[in-house]
Design a protein around this motif. Structure first.
Motif, mmCIF file in Angstrom:
data_model
loop_
_atom_site.group_PDB
_atom_site.id
_atom_site.type_symbol
_atom_site.label_atom_id
_atom_site.label_comp_id
_atom_site.label_asym_id
_atom_site.label_seq_id
_atom_site.Cartn_x
_atom_site.Cartn_y
_atom_site.Cartn_z
ATOM 1 N N ALA A 257 -4.405 4.847 -3.010
ATOM 2 C CA ALA A 257 -4.028 3.836 -2.016
ATOM 3 C C ALA A 257 -5.162 3.590 -1.032
ATOM 4 C CB ALA A 257 -2.765 4.272 -1.278
ATOM 5 N N ASN A 258 -5.846 4.663 -0.612
ATOM 6 C CA ASN A 258 -6.960 4.506 0.327
ATOM 7 C C ASN A 258 -8.106 3.717 -0.294
ATOM 8 O OD1 ASN A 258 -5.539 5.955 2.177
ATOM 9 N ND2 ASN A 258 -6.829 7.773 2.120
ATOM 10 N N GLU A 259 -8.346 3.914 -1.587
ATOM 11 C CA GLU A 259 -9.408 3.169 -2.256
ATOM 12 C C GLU A 259 -9.077 1.677 -2.296
ATOM 13 O OE1 GLU A 259 -12.805 1.996 -4.152
ATOM 14 O OE2 GLU A 259 -12.348 3.848 -3.061
ATOM 15 N N VAL A 260 -7.809 1.352 -2.549
ATOM 16 C CA VAL A 260 -7.386 -0.054 -2.523
ATOM 17 C C VAL A 260 -7.600 -0.631 -1.127
ATOM 18 C CG1 VAL A 260 -5.436 -1.630 -2.779
ATOM 19 C CG2 VAL A 260 -5.695 0.277 -4.370
ATOM 20 N N ALA A 261 -7.209 0.130 -0.109
ATOM 21 C CA ALA A 261 -7.363 -0.347 1.270
ATOM 22 C C ALA A 261 -8.826 -0.562 1.624
ATOM 23 C CB ALA A 261 -6.724 0.650 2.235
ATOM 24 N N LEU B 119 0.834 -1.200 0.000
ATOM 25 C CA LEU B 119 0.000 0.000 0.000
ATOM 26 C C LEU B 119 0.870 1.251 0.000
ATOM 27 C CD1 LEU B 119 -2.874 -0.922 2.490
ATOM 28 C CD2 LEU B 119 -3.117 -0.455 0.050
ATOM 29 N N HIS B 120 1.965 1.212 0.734
ATOM 30 C CA HIS B 120 2.890 2.344 0.764
ATOM 31 C C HIS B 120 3.464 2.611 -0.627
ATOM 32 C CE1 HIS B 120 6.256 4.929 1.946
ATOM 33 N NE2 HIS B 120 7.044 4.113 1.276
ATOM 34 N N MET B 121 3.791 1.570 -1.367
ATOM 35 C CA MET B 121 4.326 1.770 -2.715
ATOM 36 C C MET B 121 3.273 2.359 -3.646
ATOM 37 S SD MET B 121 7.049 -1.301 -3.516
ATOM 38 C CE MET B 121 6.167 -2.724 -2.889
ATOM 39 N N VAL B 122 2.018 1.900 -3.515
ATOM 40 C CA VAL B 122 0.946 2.500 -4.307
ATOM 41 C C VAL B 122 0.787 3.971 -3.934
ATOM 42 C CG1 VAL B 122 -1.539 2.494 -4.775
ATOM 43 C CG2 VAL B 122 -0.284 0.327 -4.627
ATOM 44 N N ARG B 123 0.831 4.259 -2.651
ATOM 45 C CA ARG B 123 0.707 5.651 -2.193
ATOM 46 C C ARG B 123 1.854 6.491 -2.717
ATOM 47 N NH1 ARG B 123 0.892 4.465 2.633
ATOM 48 N NH2 ARG B 123 -1.322 4.020 2.872
ATOM 49 N N PRO C 206 -6.758 -1.233 7.239
ATOM 50 C CA PRO C 206 -6.415 0.165 7.518
ATOM 51 C C PRO C 206 -5.665 0.772 6.340
ATOM 52 C CG PRO C 206 -5.876 -1.220 9.397
ATOM 53 C CD PRO C 206 -6.231 -2.138 8.264
ATOM 54 N N PRO C 207 -6.012 1.983 5.919
ATOM 55 C CA PRO C 207 -5.365 2.571 4.749
ATOM 56 C C PRO C 207 -3.906 2.920 4.962
ATOM 57 C CG PRO C 207 -6.818 4.154 5.787
ATOM 58 C CD PRO C 207 -7.084 2.840 6.452
ATOM 59 N N HIS C 208 -3.506 3.099 6.217
ATOM 60 C CA HIS C 208 -2.115 3.501 6.426
ATOM 61 C C HIS C 208 -1.657 3.130 7.821
ATOM 62 C CE1 HIS C 208 1.599 5.733 6.155
ATOM 63 N NE2 HIS C 208 1.287 6.429 7.217
ATOM 64 N N ARG C 209 -0.579 2.356 7.878
ATOM 65 C CA ARG C 209 0.155 2.166 9.122
ATOM 66 C C ARG C 209 1.578 2.596 8.822
ATOM 67 N NH1 ARG C 209 -0.132 -3.415 12.026
ATOM 68 N NH2 ARG C 209 0.458 -4.244 9.971
ATOM 69 N N ASP C 210 2.055 3.580 9.557
ATOM 70 C CA ASP C 210 3.367 4.139 9.274
ATOM 71 C C ASP C 210 4.445 3.071 9.397
ATOM 72 O OD1 ASP C 210 4.937 6.805 8.976
ATOM 73 O OD2 ASP C 210 5.960 5.735 10.581
#
Length: 346
Positions: free
Chosen positions: A196-200, A184-188, A206-210
């Motif tokens: 990326a959020n739409e994929v998540a 997801l980070h690479m897509v973002r 979760p759309p993002h975990r640091d």
């Protein structure tokens, strides 16, 4: 009557080649296909093409389960990759035991072109390390293997306390679910937060975990009947644009600052201050992508106060300035939103 030649550059999706090794984990093999196979542009064209290959001619590859998978591409596919992803395997043999590639694996990796982006999930990092791609660079892997990995490859700067590490052209992740975070980070990074959020959302994750979040919680997860920090986090998310003190968050849970600090780290894996900064960076990214607000206004609305403070935090988290980030992702986001609106009217 001859037609005018098109001035529009030829569209070509980014090609992700996933290397399937014997003993692979089916779940981790499926992560790149699930994530990179979803994103599309405003013309409904896939942004990525995902291909699986083996180090041998097309045929079956063993898994750690009671079935094999049929792989349709040999190692030559690696020469066509823009990104190569290496999932975990439990049959790495001399790679895991002695830190060296087999002749067959070395010959396969030799197909990879210079400049290709490389990524590993979990113990797939052993392959990158044995091939020399990680010498002198930071990397991570599953926490249970980190000590062994560091002994095997002393030239690598191993960090066992993070979900993934983005070192530009080489990215590594911890085990299992951290592979989802990495992809997801690479897509973002490639196409912005909105895509990326739409994929998540499609994957219900979760759309993002640091990447700097801890891999695992050292203490037991608290009893759900006991007080948690959930309400405080929800409260903070609703007022990121305001100054928020640690004591303010602790008061939402009727806890002392000391108890709240300990409980927050147990549940989230980072300190409350680190979490707040992560959420503000995400808010700033969203506003930079989806609005025409000035950088000063975005800084205020995201809770950084001044543009200089936001610039420092985005530079630390993303390696770019707010202006450069907006220039990269604003057009793609607007196109995606227009496509969504057109689709909803059909």
């Amino acid at each position: 009557m001859s037609s005018e030649p098109s001035s529009e550059p030829e569209f070509r999706p980014h090609r992700v080649v996933v290397l399937a090794l014997d003993g692979l984990l089916p779940f981790e093999l499926g992560i790149p296909h699930r994530i990179f196979g979803r994103p599309k542009d405003e013309r409904d064209r896939h942004l990525y093409e995902v291909v699986t290959c083996s180090i041998r001619p097309p045929g079956p590859v063993r898994t750690d389960a009671d079935f094999a998978i049929q792989v349709e591409h040999g190692p030559e596919a690696l020469a066509t990759a823009d990104t190569v992803v290496i999932p975990a395997s439990y049959e790495l043999g001399p790679v895991f035991e002695a830190g060296r590639l087999t002749d067959e694996l070395a010959a396969a990796l030799a197909h990879i072109r210079p400049g290709t982006r490389l990524a590993s999930i979990c113990t797939g990092v052993y392959v990158l390390a044995a091939a020399g791609y990680l010498d002198g660079r930071p990397a991570t892997t599953h926490w249970a293997e980190a000590e062994h990995f560091q002994r095997m490859f002393p030239k690598i700067k191993v960090d066992a306390d993070v979900l993934f590490i983005d070192d530009g052209d080489v990215l590594t992740s911890a085990g299992v679910a951290a592979g989802i975070d990495l992809c997801l980070h690479m897509v973002r990074r490639d196409h912005g937060t909105a895509i990326a959020n739409e994929v998540a959302r499609r994957m219900v994750v979760p759309p993002h975990r640091d990447g700097g979040q801890a891999q695992y919680i050292h203490r037991p997860v608290p009893d759900p009947q006991l007080s948690t920090t959930t309400a405080a986090r929800a409260w903070a998310l609703g007022r990121l644009h305001e100054p928020i003190q640690l004591r303010d968050m602790a008061e939402q849970e009727a806890m002392s600052v000391r108890t709240f600090t300990r409980r927050f780290r147990e549940e989230v894996g980072v300190s409350a201050g680190q979490w707040l900064t992560q959420q503000r960076v995400e808010r700033a990214r969203h506003l930079l992508e989806s609005t025409d607000l000035s950088v000063d206004r975005v800084a205020r609305d995201a809770g950084f106060g001044a543009a200089q403070s936001m610039r420092q935090h985005l530079q630390a988290a993303l390696g770019v300035t707010p202006t450069a980030y907006r220039r990269t992702f604003r057009a793609a986001t607007v196109g995606s939103e227009c496509h969504d609106r057109v689709g909803s009217m059909r």
